[in-house]
Design a protein around this motif. Structure first.
Motif, mmCIF file in Angstrom:
data_model
loop_
_atom_site.group_PDB
_atom_site.id
_atom_site.type_symbol
_atom_site.label_atom_id
_atom_site.label_comp_id
_atom_site.label_asym_id
_atom_site.label_seq_id
_atom_site.Cartn_x
_atom_site.Cartn_y
_atom_site.Cartn_z
ATOM 1 N N ASP A 1 -70.553 -54.108 8.558
ATOM 2 C CA ASP A 1 -70.527 -52.739 8.912
ATOM 3 C C ASP A 1 -69.091 -52.538 8.666
ATOM 4 O O ASP A 1 -68.164 -52.911 9.072
ATOM 5 C CB ASP A 1 -70.922 -52.705 10.370
ATOM 6 C CG ASP A 1 -70.902 -51.214 10.611
ATOM 7 O OD1 ASP A 1 -70.097 -50.268 10.312
ATOM 8 O OD2 ASP A 1 -71.797 -50.871 11.739
ATOM 9 N N ASN A 2 -68.815 -51.236 7.810
ATOM 10 C CA ASN A 2 -67.368 -50.761 7.424
ATOM 11 C C ASN A 2 -66.679 -50.463 8.713
ATOM 12 O O ASN A 2 -65.639 -50.733 8.811
ATOM 13 C CB ASN A 2 -67.536 -49.556 6.712
ATOM 14 C CG ASN A 2 -67.731 -49.841 5.195
ATOM 15 O OD1 ASN A 2 -67.833 -51.204 4.687
ATOM 16 N ND2 ASN A 2 -68.245 -48.904 4.306
ATOM 17 N N ILE A 3 -67.099 -50.181 9.974
ATOM 18 C CA ILE A 3 -66.587 -49.872 10.949
ATOM 19 C C ILE A 3 -65.753 -51.195 11.714
ATOM 20 O O ILE A 3 -64.627 -51.314 12.088
ATOM 21 C CB ILE A 3 -67.321 -49.229 12.134
ATOM 22 C CG1 ILE A 3 -67.740 -47.575 11.843
ATOM 23 C CG2 ILE A 3 -66.724 -49.229 13.634
ATOM 24 C CD1 ILE A 3 -68.669 -46.853 12.472
ATOM 25 N N ASP A 4 -66.614 -52.340 11.487
ATOM 26 C CA ASP A 4 -66.309 -53.686 12.025
ATOM 27 C C ASP A 4 -65.104 -54.158 10.880
ATOM 28 O O ASP A 4 -64.173 -54.766 11.467
ATOM 29 C CB ASP A 4 -67.524 -54.493 12.271
ATOM 30 C CG ASP A 4 -68.120 -54.113 13.168
ATOM 31 O OD1 ASP A 4 -67.656 -53.702 14.263
ATOM 32 O OD2 ASP A 4 -69.643 -54.312 13.396
ATOM 33 N N TYR A 5 -65.453 -53.930 9.861
ATOM 34 C CA TYR A 5 -64.484 -54.292 8.624
ATOM 35 C C TYR A 5 -63.262 -53.673 9.162
ATOM 36 O O TYR A 5 -62.019 -54.107 9.015
ATOM 37 C CB TYR A 5 -65.000 -53.988 7.292
ATOM 38 C CG TYR A 5 -65.929 -54.653 6.479
ATOM 39 C CD1 TYR A 5 -66.515 -55.788 7.390
ATOM 40 C CD2 TYR A 5 -66.263 -54.483 5.354
ATOM 41 C CE1 TYR A 5 -67.579 -56.605 6.692
ATOM 42 C CE2 TYR A 5 -67.058 -55.364 4.656
ATOM 43 C CZ TYR A 5 -67.822 -56.150 5.370
ATOM 44 O OH TYR A 5 -68.564 -57.059 4.530
ATOM 45 N N GLU A 6 -62.866 -52.315 9.430
ATOM 46 C CA GLU A 6 -61.640 -51.846 9.751
ATOM 47 C C GLU A 6 -61.145 -52.469 10.712
ATOM 48 O O GLU A 6 -59.809 -52.606 10.852
ATOM 49 C CB GLU A 6 -61.853 -50.240 10.040
ATOM 50 C CG GLU A 6 -62.318 -49.550 8.665
ATOM 51 C CD GLU A 6 -62.439 -48.117 8.926
ATOM 52 O OE1 GLU A 6 -62.070 -47.625 9.851
ATOM 53 O OE2 GLU A 6 -63.172 -47.525 7.943
ATOM 54 N N VAL A 7 -61.932 -52.616 12.073
ATOM 55 C CA VAL A 7 -61.270 -53.496 13.081
ATOM 56 C C VAL A 7 -60.755 -54.841 12.625
ATOM 57 O O VAL A 7 -59.573 -55.205 13.072
ATOM 58 C CB VAL A 7 -62.126 -53.731 14.020
ATOM 59 C CG1 VAL A 7 -61.715 -54.582 15.573
ATOM 60 C CG2 VAL A 7 -62.750 -52.179 14.680
ATOM 61 N N LEU A 8 -61.511 -55.558 11.558
ATOM 62 C CA LEU A 8 -61.020 -56.994 11.190
ATOM 63 C C LEU A 8 -59.927 -56.801 10.372
ATOM 64 O O LEU A 8 -59.031 -57.581 10.172
ATOM 65 C CB LEU A 8 -62.365 -57.494 10.544
ATOM 66 C CG LEU A 8 -63.671 -57.948 11.637
ATOM 67 C CD1 LEU A 8 -64.653 -58.513 10.578
ATOM 68 C CD2 LEU A 8 -63.000 -58.923 12.717
ATOM 69 N N ILE B 1 -57.709 -55.880 1.095
ATOM 70 C CA ILE B 1 -58.346 -56.493 1.953
ATOM 71 C C ILE B 1 -59.668 -55.885 2.131
ATOM 72 O O ILE B 1 -60.827 -56.291 2.147
ATOM 73 C CB ILE B 1 -57.762 -56.845 3.242
ATOM 74 C CG1 ILE B 1 -58.650 -57.793 3.827
ATOM 75 C CG2 ILE B 1 -57.380 -55.807 4.018
ATOM 76 C CD1 ILE B 1 -58.690 -59.151 3.582
ATOM 77 N N LEU B 2 -59.869 -54.570 2.517
ATOM 78 C CA LEU B 2 -60.863 -53.640 2.824
ATOM 79 C C LEU B 2 -61.662 -53.315 1.646
ATOM 80 O O LEU B 2 -63.149 -53.470 1.847
ATOM 81 C CB LEU B 2 -60.517 -52.396 3.661
ATOM 82 C CG LEU B 2 -61.680 -51.576 4.356
ATOM 83 C CD1 LEU B 2 -62.381 -52.362 5.064
ATOM 84 C CD2 LEU B 2 -61.080 -50.356 4.853
#
Length: 164
Positions: free
Chosen positions: A7-14, A41-42
């Protein structure tokens, strides 16, 4: 619990975890190079690997690993969570569940080098530059034996694997 993240939202947190980890462990990178990799990275790196992540006791993402079919491409732990077993849990997952026994490490990142060596990885090669052609030597490592006895014992259930 180790979870597959897509999920891109989780990717942003990571990516935030990545940035904090890099700032704590990659002091050899210039600020310009941190920005260079941060941008990629993203958009370039994470979409091209399988991402698995783990949450801390507060339910926040605190560590993640990126896997290609044959290699651990990235493993980052938030500095406040280092030394608590999250990196080891992700490494064991990659080896035991995914059968991946290779990793590349920045030569200047002595903490990561020691981490992998502690878990039975050995240096099998070296490149003078990283994958972007930047002057950060990369050490190629492979697991020489079964994971070290110093890893989490099988009865430790803090890090259950949940694939979603």
């Amino acid at each position: 619990m180790i979870e597959n993240v897509h999920d891109n939202i989780d990717y942003e947190v990571l990516v935030g975890v990545w940035l904090e980890s890099v700032r704590a462990t990659h002091d050899f990178l210039s600020e310009e190079d941190v920005d260079f990799y941060h941008h990629r990275i993203l958009t370039e790196y994470m979409p091209n690997v399988e991402i698995y992540a783990i949450k801390n006791i507060n339910g926040n993402w605190c560590a993640f690993i990126g896997l290609s079919p044959d290699n651990i491409e990235m493993l980052f732990v938030h500095p406040e969570e280092m030394g608590k077993g999250y990196g080891t849990a992700l490494l064991e997952f990659a080896v035991k569940e995914k059968g991946i026994i290779k990793v590349d490490v920045n030569e200047q990142n002595q903490r990561a080098l020691g981490f992998y060596q502690k878990h039975g990885f050995s240096i099998v090669g070296r490149d003078a530059t990283d994958g972007e052609g930047k002057p950060y030597p990369i050490l190629h490592m492979e697991l020489s034996d079964a994971i070290s006895d110093k890893t989490l014992p099988p009865e430790d259930s803090r890090f259950n694997i949940k694939l979603s």
